[in-house]
Design a protein around this motif. Structure first.
Motif, PDB file in Angstrom:
ATOM      1  N   GLY A  22       0.832  -1.200   0.000  1.00 25.86           N
ATOM      2  CA  GLY A  22       0.000   0.000   0.000  1.00 25.86           C
ATOM      3  C   GLY A  22       0.866   1.250   0.000  1.00 25.86           C
ATOM      4  N   PHE A  23       0.278   2.345  -0.429  1.00 26.39           N
ATOM      5  CA  PHE A  23       1.032   3.593  -0.566  1.00 26.39           C
ATOM      6  C   PHE A  23       1.366   4.213   0.793  1.00 26.39           C
ATOM      7  CE2 PHE A  23      -1.269   3.178  -4.579  1.00 26.39           C
ATOM      8  CZ  PHE A  23      -0.230   3.325  -5.480  1.00 26.39           C
ATOM      9  N   THR A  41      19.451  11.659  -3.640  1.00 27.30           N
ATOM     10  CA  THR A  41      19.310  11.008  -4.943  1.00 27.30           C
ATOM     11  C   THR A  41      17.831  10.861  -5.302  1.00 27.30           C
ATOM     12  OG1 THR A  41      21.359   9.792  -4.605  1.00 27.30           O
ATOM     13  CG2 THR A  41      19.858   8.949  -6.290  1.00 27.30           C
ATOM     14  N   MET A  42      17.053  10.424  -4.342  1.00 24.01           N
ATOM     15  CA  MET A  42      15.620  10.266  -4.577  1.00 24.01           C
ATOM     16  C   MET A  42      14.988  11.611  -4.910  1.00 24.01           C
ATOM     17  SD  MET A  42      12.664   8.245  -3.414  1.00 24.01           S
ATOM     18  CE  MET A  42      11.005   8.786  -3.101  1.00 24.01           C
ATOM     19  N   TYR A  43      15.273  12.611  -4.097  1.00 26.27           N
ATOM     20  CA  TYR A  43      14.643  13.914  -4.304  1.00 26.27           C
ATOM     21  C   TYR A  43      15.204  14.651  -5.518  1.00 26.27           C
ATOM     22  CZ  TYR A  43      12.075  13.063  -0.063  1.00 26.27           C
ATOM     23  OH  TYR A  43      11.228  12.511   0.866  1.00 26.27           O
ATOM     24  N   TYR A  44      16.325  14.224  -6.028  1.00 27.68           N
ATOM     25  CA  TYR A  44      16.833  14.755  -7.305  1.00 27.68           C
ATOM     26  C   TYR A  44      15.898  14.320  -8.438  1.00 27.68           C
ATOM     27  CZ  TYR A  44      19.666  15.222 -11.496  1.00 27.68           C
ATOM     28  OH  TYR A  44      20.110  15.538 -12.755  1.00 27.68           O
ATOM     29  N   HIS A  45      15.431  13.082  -8.371  1.00 30.92           N
ATOM     30  CA  HIS A  45      14.573  12.536  -9.425  1.00 30.92           C
ATOM     31  C   HIS A  45      13.089  12.809  -9.174  1.00 30.92           C
ATOM     32  CE1 HIS A  45      17.849  10.499 -11.429  1.00 30.92           C
ATOM     33  NE2 HIS A  45      18.230   9.968 -10.275  1.00 30.92           N
ATOM     34  N   PHE A  46      12.687  12.854  -7.924  1.00 28.23           N
ATOM     35  CA  PHE A  46      11.269  13.014  -7.573  1.00 28.23           C
ATOM     36  C   PHE A  46      11.160  14.019  -6.428  1.00 28.23           C
ATOM     37  CE2 PHE A  46      12.203   8.655  -8.847  1.00 28.23           C
ATOM     38  CZ  PHE A  46      11.438   8.567 -10.014  1.00 28.23           C
ATOM     39  N   SER A  48       8.764  14.636  -4.501  1.00 28.14           N
ATOM     40  CA  SER A  48       8.006  14.149  -3.346  1.00 28.14           C
ATOM     41  C   SER A  48       7.576  12.700  -3.593  1.00 28.14           C
ATOM     42  CB  SER A  48       6.759  15.010  -3.118  1.00 28.14           C
ATOM     43  OG  SER A  48       5.844  14.824  -4.191  1.00 28.14           O
ATOM     44  N   LYS A  49       7.073  12.082  -2.564  1.00 33.74           N
ATOM     45  CA  LYS A  49       6.543  10.723  -2.681  1.00 33.74           C
ATOM     46  C   LYS A  49       5.374  10.705  -3.667  1.00 33.74           C
ATOM     47  CE  LYS A  49       4.331   7.157   0.167  1.00 33.74           C
ATOM     48  NZ  LYS A  49       3.892   6.822   1.535  1.00 33.74           N
ATOM     49  N   ILE A  54       2.829   9.266  -8.951  1.00 28.62           N
ATOM     50  CA  ILE A  54       2.269   9.675 -10.242  1.00 28.62           C
ATOM     51  C   ILE A  54       3.086   9.086 -11.381  1.00 28.62           C
ATOM     52  CG2 ILE A  54       1.940  11.686 -11.761  1.00 28.62           C
ATOM     53  CD1 ILE A  54       1.093  13.184  -9.108  1.00 28.62           C
ATOM     54  N   GLU A  55       4.394   9.145 -11.273  1.00 29.78           N
ATOM     55  CA  GLU A  55       5.264   8.574 -12.307  1.00 29.78           C
ATOM     56  C   GLU A  55       5.066   7.060 -12.409  1.00 29.78           C
ATOM     57  OE1 GLU A  55       7.863   8.641 -15.456  1.00 29.78           O
ATOM     58  OE2 GLU A  55       7.049  10.375 -14.402  1.00 29.78           O
TER      59      GLU A  55
END
Length: 184
Positions: A22-23, A41-46, A48-49, A54-55
């Motif tokens: 689940g989310f 690294t995560m926040y460079y690509h996205f 937010s959660k 959405i992606e």
């Protein structure tokens, strides 16, 4: 073969985690630990959660529609189309849908929380219905066959949570034969 980019690894890992748990049950920290990347690294690509979700939903929709298009392409009658579509959906459920519909889960978890995710989830179902209605209308000048076929697919998705796939598959094909017979 080219190694997957960090972005791809994050997307794939997060999708698996969200689908299994689940989310809301999966936090960014869980994703980062599983992937082994720093928060930066995560926040460079996205950003937010929710942007990540959405992606993931966009990619999953493309995969699903490509999958069913490949399986139904060239159908020359309603019977062939319906059987191909149901078989494609069954195959998807056996490999990518064992835990229900990710779009419905996203809608349930984000209703009233994130309108973009909720709308995207609703739009996915509407797009699928419209696609099936458009394609079945070419065999029989009625949208009702498309709606009935769509309802079979949604039933398959739901029942996969509680019944054996063989039983569901048999019932789905029988229902498709019945709706065609009624509309002839």
């Amino acid at each position: 073969m080219k190694a997957a980019s960090k972005k791809e690894v994050i997307l794939n890992t997060a999708e698996d985690l969200f689908y299994q748990n689940g989310f809301h049950a999966v936090g960014v920290k869980s994703i980062l630990n599983e992937v082994g990347v720093a928060p930066m690294t995560m926040y460079y690509h996205f950003k937010s959660k929710e942007v990540l979700i959405i992606e993931i939903l966009k990619r999953r929709e493309i995969r699903y529609f490509d999958f069913i298009k490949e399986k139904t392409n060239g159908a020359n009658s309603f019977t062939v189309y319906a059987e191909s579509l149901i078989q494609a959906h069954m195959d998807w459920m056996k490999t990518d849908g064992f835990n229900g519909c990710l779009f419905l889960r996203a809608k349930q978890e984000y209703e009233g929380v994130n309108e973009e995710i909720t709308t995207m989830s609703k739009d996915h179902k509407t797009t699928l219905l419209n696609k099936i209605e458009r394609e079945t209308k070419s065999f029989n000048n009625s949208n009702m066959l498309g709606m009935k076929l769509f309802m079979i697919l949604e039933g398959v998705t739901s029942m996969a949570q509680i019944l054996e796939m063989e039983e569901i598959e048999k019932s789905a094909f029988n229902l498709a034969k019945n709706i065609q017979a009624v509309n002839e």
